[in-house]
Design a protein around this motif. Structure first.
Motif, PDB file in Angstrom:
ATOM      1  N   GLN A 121     -23.256  27.379   9.265  1.00 20.24           N
ATOM      2  CA  GLN A 121     -21.870  26.960   9.373  1.00 20.24           C
ATOM      3  C   GLN A 121     -21.628  26.404  10.763  1.00 20.24           C
ATOM      4  N   GLY A 122     -21.031  25.247  10.824  1.00 21.68           N
ATOM      5  CA  GLY A 122     -20.672  24.677  12.112  1.00 21.68           C
ATOM      6  C   GLY A 122     -19.257  24.142  12.074  1.00 21.68           C
ATOM      7  N   PHE A 123     -18.541  24.257  13.191  1.00 26.94           N
ATOM      8  CA  PHE A 123     -17.202  23.677  13.244  1.00 26.94           C
ATOM      9  C   PHE A 123     -16.982  23.039  14.606  1.00 26.94           C
ATOM     10  N   TYR A 124     -16.079  22.063  14.605  1.00 27.27           N
ATOM     11  CA  TYR A 124     -15.726  21.353  15.828  1.00 27.27           C
ATOM     12  C   TYR A 124     -14.212  21.210  15.879  1.00 27.27           C
ATOM     13  N   ARG A 125     -13.647  21.538  17.019  1.00 25.96           N
ATOM     14  CA  ARG A 125     -12.217  21.392  17.232  1.00 25.96           C
ATOM     15  C   ARG A 125     -12.017  20.431  18.394  1.00 25.96           C
TER      16      ARG A 125
END
Length: 869
Positions: free
Chosen positions: A762-766
């Motif tokens: 899982q990867g996220f970018y804000r």
């Protein structure tokens, strides 16, 4: 604080004992039945998926059961021996009824059904289609007209975690480093549990409440970005509805999940159910222990330094030039929860249900804040105080703030409901009552030591109690084959009391005002009316109107003799329309258009003039004159579903008036004390693209992603009074006008290495975000999880690492005409855990007979209605 080993030992004994007691009690109800299986096929001997198969016992109706076939047309269930009428129903097929004697366990073979003569090539019928667009039974989420439904069972990374861990992977939802939840860049999110506000989440518990709900007790999460008029109107950025587990299996079923991780975190939870005849019982319970470590560093530089003129016989104030603060906050939390309830079918058309729950969490914390100042102090050339000659010298003292806190929370909730079907055509009445109570205590002892000034001792005691009554009535009336009328009433009574005590050796003049007792009470009466229908086979619409009458009263009494008692009453009467439209371009290819009006009511403690005192450097000040803000929300979406992928892009626009902003200011510019106050300020516009998709290119690879690209524009100027360095009162202003663009992105990839082992990344970018006086830097993180099925499917062992590269932190730059501040925060460093699940079961899952799909499809049964397809 007890040592960690003792706490874990105590927790393990309590939760293990609870699990064994609950399991033994539920096992007493187990009963043997015969396992029956079969297959439904059409006249071409092809399997019919998702057909409804109802077994009606001729001698005793209470022994009847029903089941849905799987994607291969197969089914299985548990039945008592006897004579049965077997009714088979499926969309686009004629109803079929046969009689059979079930004497023992086994396969009863194939049952054949005949296709409707009027069915079309693409499988559509003349019935109003349901709101669900589902690509596959294994998809992690499904898209509906006014919501997305997320299934956390496939989220390997959050196994053994809590609600906060699950929310980090939900489409259109973001969780900040401090546990703040936002949707499409806005934090005004309304939380519901099983369709209602709940004592589980408390009144002001924040991340502590999210962490007290185990992930293993969550069946699904409904993301409602633009709710219809049937939902309460609060929550301008949307609603998150947390549906807790209630088993639909016959006999005795259950599971036990235990986890162990670092930072030290342990949990043990059980989910048990028993279903017999017309009774269904369930019991969920458990607890956990967690440790958190938060880092918060800030650096403030003051500009335009002004050195006041020296006056004889008067010592001028120090001129602050620079300040550096580093803090570390460690907290130790224990939480326990138990919920139990039943559903009882009084008849084929009437049932009652009851749920009771208790949740508690407690803990303590220790925060160390080191301060390094740089300021100028005037030194006279002579000890004679009448001498004005001298010079300003730069000093660099330091100080430390040691805060020890103890907090606890206890919540109770009881829900009672009655559901009645007037006929088999869809005329239904649902009535429910919910009683809730939540109590919180938060006590702190603070010692501040400084090089060049006296030490300061602070003692704070905060006690709050929230009592809530929610009554609902919902009525549904079908009108012909194409339309439905819905109406309902809802009463909300919320009574919050705050008792605050502060003792301080500082010379802060506002300290007496923090010793106060406040009673905040709000009463909402709501009525709604909705009509939904179809025009032809492709166009459907829903029109709704909600009327909410609000009464808010605040009684504020403090111990400061200079302040007076404040009694404030506010009344509102607002209409909230909603419009939902949909058009089928082709099968599984649809355009959606909707509009709704919402309200953002101020949080109760925002309106208490002096709600709480944290420290002498950063003070929160309430605003009793704060008013609600309103938002008009528009969405246009597109859904396309294919065998291997689904795509759901949505364009949205929200316009808010009297938007609530946080004003951060210094009322005395000679001191480094910052005040934060909520205010109504101008307008706020947000627009963007919310894109969610799934892609299963191979049987061993599944991909799920979401992308939110949004722009924002804020207008408004805030005015406040401040005392300058020369002790002169001046009116200052802060301009909030600004615009910008930001992004949120998330990508999940699940690899199935074999039949029992899966790995998930899982990867996220804000993206960075800017406003007129604040810049927030971008943030990203990567998580890893692995899950393996053991014990012939009865067990699962999972391992996960949260924030592999330790990058989940937030950096914010704030600035004004006289200062610049940099703030860095990391809520929780890298952590990992391992969990073990054991499932014990007697019966298989059953469902009610499958009805013709309805425009008001409602899986949760309480305020979960969608719109037309």
């Amino acid at each position: 604080m007890k040592n960690k080993t003792e706490i874990v030992t105590i927790f393990t004994r309590k939760t293990l004992g609870l699990t064994l007691v609950l399991s033994a009690a539920a096992l007493a109800f187990a009963q043997e039945k015969a396992g029956v299986s079969g297959i439904i096929v059409n006249k071409k001997n092809q399997p019919v998926p998702y057909a409804s198969v109802t077994f009606s016992n001729k001698a005793n109706k209470t022994l009847s059961d029903a089941v849905l076939t799987d994607e291969k047309g197969q089914y299985q269930l548990q039945l008592m021996p006897g004579d049965y009428d077997i009714t088979v129903e499926a969309i686009d097929y004629k109803k079929s009824v046969v009689s059979k004697n079930i004497a023992k366990a086994g396969n009863i073979g194939a049952l054949s059904i005949e296709a409707e003569a009027t069915s079309t090539v693409d499988g559509k019928t003349k019935e109003i289609q349901g709101v669900v667009i589902t690509a596959s039974a294994t998809k992690a989420y499904k898209v509906e007209l006014d919501k997305k439904t997320y299934d956390p069972s496939q989220d390997i990374v959050s196994k053994g975690g809590n609600l906060q861990d699950v929310l980090t992977n939900v489409p259109s939802v973001s969780v900040d480093t401090d546990g703040t939840v936002s949707m499409r860049g806005s934090t005004n999110v309304k939380f519901l549990i099983n369709g209602k506000p709940s004592a589980l989440l408390g009144i002001d518990d924040g991340a502590n409440a999210l962490q007290s709900i185990p992930a293993d007790q969550i069946e699904r999460i409904e993301v409602i970005t633009n709710p219809s008029s049937k939902f309460e109107a609060s929550g301008t950025s949307g609603i998150l509805n947390i549906i807790l587990k209630k088993s639909k299996k016959v006999g005795f079923n259950g599971s036990v999940v235990g986890s162990l991780g670092y930072f030290p975190r342990t949990s043990l939870n059980t989910n048990l159910s028993w279903r017999k005849n017309n009774w269904t019982w369930f019991l969920n319970g458990g607890g956990g222990y967690t440790e958190n470590k938060t880092k918060n560093n800030s650096e403030t530089t003051y500009h335009n330094l002004t050195f006041p003129n020296v006056v004889a016989n008067q010592q001028p104030n120090d001129v602050l030039a620079h300040q550096l603060q580093n803090s570390t906050n460690k907290t130790y939390n224990k939480n326990y929860n138990v919920s139990a309830g039943f559903v009882h079918d009084l008849s084929d058309k009437t049932s009652i249900n009851f749920t009771g729950l208790v949740r508690t969490f407690e803990g303590d914390g220790n925060e160390l804040l080191d301060t390094y100042d740089s300021f100028y102090r005037f030194f006279r050339d002579s000890p004679d105080p009448s001498t004005t000659a001298g010079k300003w010298n730069l000093l660099n003292p330091s100080g430390r703030r040691d805060s020890k806190s103890v907090f606890n929370n206890l919540a109770f909730q009881g829900d009672l409901g009655l559901d009645h079907k007037f006929d088999d055509k869809g005329q239904n009445l649902s009535v429910s009552l919910s009683l809730q109570r939540n109590r919180s205590n938060n006590n702190s002892d603070i010692l501040e030591t400084y090089d060049l000034r006296p030490d300061v001792q602070d003692v704070t005691r905060r006690h709050s109690v929230s009592k809530t009554i929610i009554g609902k009535a919902d009525y549904e009336l079908p009108i012909g084959e194409q339309s439905k009328l819905e109406a309902g009433y809802r009463l909300d009574v919320n009574d919050n009391t705050y008792d605050n005590f502060v003792s301080s050796t500082s010379n802060n003049p506002y300290i007496p005002s923090y010793n106060n007792n406040t009673d905040y009470k709000e009463v909402f009466n709501a009525f709604y009316l909705q009509f939904k229908s179809k025009i032809g086979e492709k166009f459907a619409y829903q029109l709704g109107l909600r009327d909410e009458l609000s009464n808010v009263s605040i009684n504020y009494i403090n111990q400061n003799p200079n302040d007076k008692r404040i009694d404030k009453t506010k009344n509102y009467n607002n209409l909230f329309p909603s419009v939902f439209l949909s058009y089928d371009l082709s099968k599984n290819n649809q355009i959606l258009l909707n509009y709704s009006r919402r309200i953002d009511r101020p949080r109760s403690f925002f309106m208490v003039p002096f709600p709480n005192y944290s420290n002498s450097q950063n003070i929160f000040e309430g605003n009793i004159d704060l008013n609600p803000s309103y938002v008009d929300s528009f969405e246009v979406g597109y859904n396309i579903t294919r065998k291997k992928f689904t795509i759901n892009p949505t364009l949205y626009y929200r316009h808010s008036t009297d938007d609530t902003k946080m004003l951060v200011y210094r009322p005395d510019e000679s001191l480094g004390v910052f005040y934060t106050k909520p205010i109504n300020l101008g307008n706020d516009d947000r627009y963007g693209l919310d894109l969610n998709f799934t892609y299963d290119p191979f049987a061993w690879l599944k991909i799920m992603g979401s992308l939110d690209m949004f722009g924002y524009k804020t207008s408004g100027i805030a005015y406040y009074d401040a005392i300058d360095k020369n002790k002169q009162k001046q009116t200052r202003n802060m301009d909030f006008t600004g615009d910008g663009f930001s992004t949120r992105a998330r990508l999940n990839t699940t690899f199935k290495l074999d039949k029992t082992l899966s790995v998930q990344l899982q990867g996220f970018y804000r993206g960075a975000q800017k406003s007129a006086n604040q810049n927030t830097q971008d943030m990203y993180a990567l998580n890893l999880g692995a899950s393996k099925t053991i014990w012939k499917g009865d067990g699962t062992i999972s391992f996960n690492i949260q924030d592999i590269f330790n990058t989940r932190s937030r950096e914010v730059f704030s600035f004004n005409e006289d200062y610049t501040r940099r703030n860095y925060m990391q809520w929780q460093p890298r952590q990992f855990s391992i969990s073990l699940t054991y499932r014990f079961k007697q019966g298989e899952k059953i469902d009610q007979p499958k009805k013709k799909k309805d425009i008001n499809s409602n899986a949760a049964g309480d305020d979960q209605q969608g719109g037309p397809m």
